[in-house]
Enzyme design. Structure first.
Site, mmCIF file in Angstrom:
data_model
loop_
_atom_site.group_PDB
_atom_site.id
_atom_site.type_symbol
_atom_site.label_atom_id
_atom_site.label_comp_id
_atom_site.label_asym_id
_atom_site.label_seq_id
_atom_site.Cartn_x
_atom_site.Cartn_y
_atom_site.Cartn_z
ATOM 1 N N VAL A 159 -18.897 1.793 -4.307
ATOM 2 C CA VAL A 159 -19.381 0.566 -4.099
ATOM 3 C C VAL A 159 -20.881 0.477 -3.605
ATOM 4 O O VAL A 159 -21.544 -0.510 -4.316
ATOM 5 C CB VAL A 159 -18.468 -0.125 -3.020
ATOM 6 C CG1 VAL A 159 -18.842 -1.530 -2.911
ATOM 7 C CG2 VAL A 159 -16.930 -0.087 -3.418
ATOM 8 N N GLY A 202 -23.379 3.900 3.659
ATOM 9 C CA GLY A 202 -22.650 4.447 2.814
ATOM 10 C C GLY A 202 -22.992 4.064 1.238
ATOM 11 O O GLY A 202 -22.406 2.928 0.836
ATOM 12 N N VAL A 203 -23.345 4.918 0.537
ATOM 13 C CA VAL A 203 -23.732 4.624 -0.860
ATOM 14 C C VAL A 203 -22.881 5.483 -1.811
ATOM 15 O O VAL A 203 -23.314 6.329 -2.700
ATOM 16 C CB VAL A 203 -25.250 4.775 -1.234
ATOM 17 C CG1 VAL A 203 -25.849 3.563 -0.730
ATOM 18 C CG2 VAL A 203 -25.785 5.810 -0.719
ATOM 19 N N GLY A 204 -21.514 5.227 -1.624
ATOM 20 C CA GLY A 204 -20.566 5.844 -2.511
ATOM 21 C C GLY A 204 -20.322 5.035 -3.827
ATOM 22 O O GLY A 204 -21.337 4.404 -4.116
ATOM 23 N N LYS A 249 0.877 -1.234 0.204
ATOM 24 C CA LYS A 249 -0.096 -0.052 -0.003
ATOM 25 C C LYS A 249 0.916 1.189 -0.117
ATOM 26 O O LYS A 249 2.122 1.314 0.398
ATOM 27 C CB LYS A 249 -0.856 0.070 1.450
ATOM 28 C CG LYS A 249 -2.045 0.477 1.063
ATOM 29 C CD LYS A 249 -3.315 -0.014 0.530
ATOM 30 C CE LYS A 249 -4.503 0.723 0.212
ATOM 31 N NZ LYS A 249 -5.645 -0.082 0.043
HETATM 32 P P1 NAD Z 1 -16.534 6.343 -1.303
HETATM 33 O O1 NAD Z 1 -15.694 7.184 -0.928
HETATM 34 O O2 NAD Z 1 -16.888 6.411 -2.786
HETATM 35 O O3 NAD Z 1 -18.095 5.931 -0.583
HETATM 36 C C1 NAD Z 1 -18.008 5.954 0.883
HETATM 37 C C2 NAD Z 1 -19.567 6.490 1.063
HETATM 38 O O4 NAD Z 1 -19.659 6.440 2.436
HETATM 39 C C3 NAD Z 1 -19.698 8.078 0.883
HETATM 40 O O5 NAD Z 1 -20.648 8.182 -0.097
HETATM 41 C C4 NAD Z 1 -19.614 8.599 1.963
HETATM 42 O O6 NAD Z 1 -20.282 10.000 2.067
HETATM 43 C C5 NAD Z 1 -20.298 7.620 3.051
HETATM 44 N N1 NAD Z 1 -19.801 7.887 4.273
HETATM 45 C C6 NAD Z 1 -18.685 8.509 4.856
HETATM 46 N N2 NAD Z 1 -19.017 8.646 6.276
HETATM 47 C C7 NAD Z 1 -20.146 8.119 6.473
HETATM 48 C C8 NAD Z 1 -21.103 8.086 7.754
HETATM 49 N N3 NAD Z 1 -20.670 8.188 8.731
HETATM 50 N N4 NAD Z 1 -22.249 7.413 7.602
HETATM 51 C C9 NAD Z 1 -22.801 7.088 6.437
HETATM 52 N N5 NAD Z 1 -21.985 7.372 5.162
HETATM 53 C C10 NAD Z 1 -21.039 7.645 5.344
HETATM 54 O O7 NAD Z 1 -15.884 4.836 -1.324
HETATM 55 P P2 NAD Z 1 -16.003 3.536 -2.082
HETATM 56 O O8 NAD Z 1 -14.982 3.301 -2.850
HETATM 57 O O9 NAD Z 1 -17.590 3.233 -2.350
HETATM 58 O O10 NAD Z 1 -15.431 2.454 -0.946
HETATM 59 C C11 NAD Z 1 -16.214 2.246 0.255
HETATM 60 C C12 NAD Z 1 -15.473 1.271 1.453
HETATM 61 O O11 NAD Z 1 -15.109 0.127 0.788
HETATM 62 C C13 NAD Z 1 -14.382 2.028 2.059
HETATM 63 O O12 NAD Z 1 -14.051 1.779 3.286
HETATM 64 C C14 NAD Z 1 -13.184 1.395 0.935
HETATM 65 O O13 NAD Z 1 -12.044 1.351 1.639
HETATM 66 C C15 NAD Z 1 -13.877 0.066 1.043
HETATM 67 N N6 NAD Z 1 -13.043 -0.652 -0.423
HETATM 68 C C16 NAD Z 1 -13.608 -0.053 -1.690
HETATM 69 C C17 NAD Z 1 -12.930 -0.863 -2.767
HETATM 70 C C18 NAD Z 1 -13.249 -0.092 -4.064
HETATM 71 O O14 NAD Z 1 -13.185 -0.826 -4.979
HETATM 72 N N7 NAD Z 1 -13.631 1.150 -4.159
HETATM 73 C C19 NAD Z 1 -12.613 -1.979 -2.644
HETATM 74 C C20 NAD Z 1 -12.136 -2.494 -1.447
HETATM 75 C C21 NAD Z 1 -12.595 -1.975 -0.197
#
Ligand code: NAD
Length: 354
Positions: free
Chosen positions: A184, A180-182, A80
């Site tokens: 993923v 969290g609906v980002g 990382k």
């Molecule tokens: P992202 O930043 O696109 O989405 C995260 C979402 O969580 C955002 O919409 C944010 O507003 C929301 N959030 C933050 N704090 C919050 C809270 N207190 N309550 C509710 N919602 C909250 O990230 P992502 O790429 O969707 O990844 C999500 C998680 O999965 C992260 O922890 C990341 O490390 C993990 N992950 C992602 C991937 C990937 O391919 N993107 C792979 C493995 C693990």
């Protein structure tokens, strides 16, 4: 600041610090283990409160990547990178080029990819200085967003958990609460809704929430999501959400989500087991992204990537069965399984040619 004696050091092979005065780059690369192949993991940019916090984060995350890749059957080690700084204020082309030179200087021991605070476009700039960046020979040159594959893996994992616990993986009427609906979480919500699930979502970002709402999800307040009555809780926001306090109040039968390091400490895995909650270890269920990064690097098709991601369900089923048989937490079983693969560099368990 201690390094070798830091709790998170855990036998790391390499930790490299870099400072580039001209661009303002301050970065750390950690390679935990490379017995199975070169260390691959994302490059995170974050305004850490201290150097210690940045070091701790990179060490924990790179260790996690070793375990993730081993159980995903990939010929990759765990690594990382972190860039210390605010991605909105401190990121520049010069800084990314300096990061590319830093990664190149490590001679391929670490291969980078996008992560929180960095984008596919940033990887393209880093790729001007080094070949050791995900996706250089890929179907989408310089990578592509792995989050749809992460979401697909979580979806397959949810179905495996339902099958194990209830004997059926039908999602019809099954209530899933997504924190969290980002990137993923939103892809996951879409897949679940298509299969007839009752999807509840919470987020602190209004735009992301309305996107999920338009798909047909119901919105609840962020402070309510961890205790809402549901069949499945899917943490997809941030780490360390599963504290003892939260676990005491959980009203879900299954916890299965994408966030990294969901357990506050490994001890919470046993607490979940005691409460009868089936926990899908995060580093197993969220491996879809790294699987796709690997296939992109190989220049392989999206279909190949998807077929491999689907195997996450089978690996989880083995973990659930063994945990039940041995009366252990799923997290502890998954760690043991990963260690028995990477510690010996056992390439016989790889699901792709090494
Ligand atoms: P992202 O930043 O696109 O989405 C995260 C979402 O969580 C955002 O919409 C944010 O507003 C929301 N959030 C933050 N704090 C919050 C809270 N207190 N309550 C509710 N919602 C909250 O990230 P992502 O790429 O969707 O990844 C999500 C998680 O999965 C992260 O922890 C990341 O490390 C993990 N992950 C992602 C991937 C990937 O391919 N993107 C792979 C493995 C693990």
């Amino acid at each position: 600041m201690s390094v070798f004696s830091a709790q998170s050091y855990d036998q790391h092979e390499l930790v490299a610090f870099h400072n580039d005065a001209d661009s303002g780059l301050k970065a750390i690369v950690a390679v935990h283990n490379s017995n199975l192949g070169p260390a691959v993991g994302g490059c995170r940019m974050f305004p850490y409160v201290s150097d210690e916090a940045a070091l701790d984060d990179v060490l924990r995350l790179s260790r996690g990547m070793t375990y993730k890749s081993a159980l995903a059957g990939l010929p990759l080690g765990g690594g990382k990178a972190v860039i210390l700084g605010d991605s909105h204020r401190h990121k520049s082309r010069e800084l990314l080029l300096a990061m590319g030179r830093f990664i190149d200087s490590l001679g391929g021991r670490y291969i980078t990819a996008e992560d929180s605070g960095t984008s596919v476009a940033d990887m393209k700039v880093i790729g001007e200085q080094t070949a050791f960046v995900s996706g250089v020979t890929s179907r989408q040159r310089f990578g592509g967003d792995p989050s749809p594959y992460t979401a697909y893996g979580v979806y397959c994992g949810i179905r495996a958990a339902l099958r194990f616990q209830r004997g059926s993986d039908s999602l019809k009427g099954v209530r899933v609460a997504i924190q969290g609906v980002g990137s993923v979480g939103c892809h996951l919500a879409e897949r679940l809704l298509r299969q007839g699930a009752d999807v509840i979502v919470a987020d602190v970002n209004a735009a992301n929430l309305s996107r999920a709402e338009r798909l047909g999800a119901r919105v609840i307040a962020p402070e309510d999501v961890l205790g809402v009555r549901c069949d499945i809780l899917a943490p997809c926001a941030m780490g360390a959400v599963l504290t003892d306090e939260v676990i005491d109040k959980l009203r879900a039968d299954i916890v299965a989500g994408a966030a990294n390091n969901q357990l506050q400490t490994a001890g919470q895995a046993e607490h979940l087991r005691q409460r009868g909650v089936l926990y899908a270890p995060d580093f197993v269920i969220n491996a879809g992204g790294i699987i796709d990064v690997y296939y992109q690097q190989q220049g392989a098709s999206a279909e190949k990537s998807e077929r491999h991601v689907e195997q996450i369900g089978e690996v989880l089923t083995q973990i659930f069965q063994r945990a039940e048989h041995e009366q252990r937490s799923t997290h502890s079983v998954a760690e043991s399984m990963a260690e028995s693969i990477f510690k010996q560099g056992d390439k016989s368990s790889l699901r792709v040619p090494a």
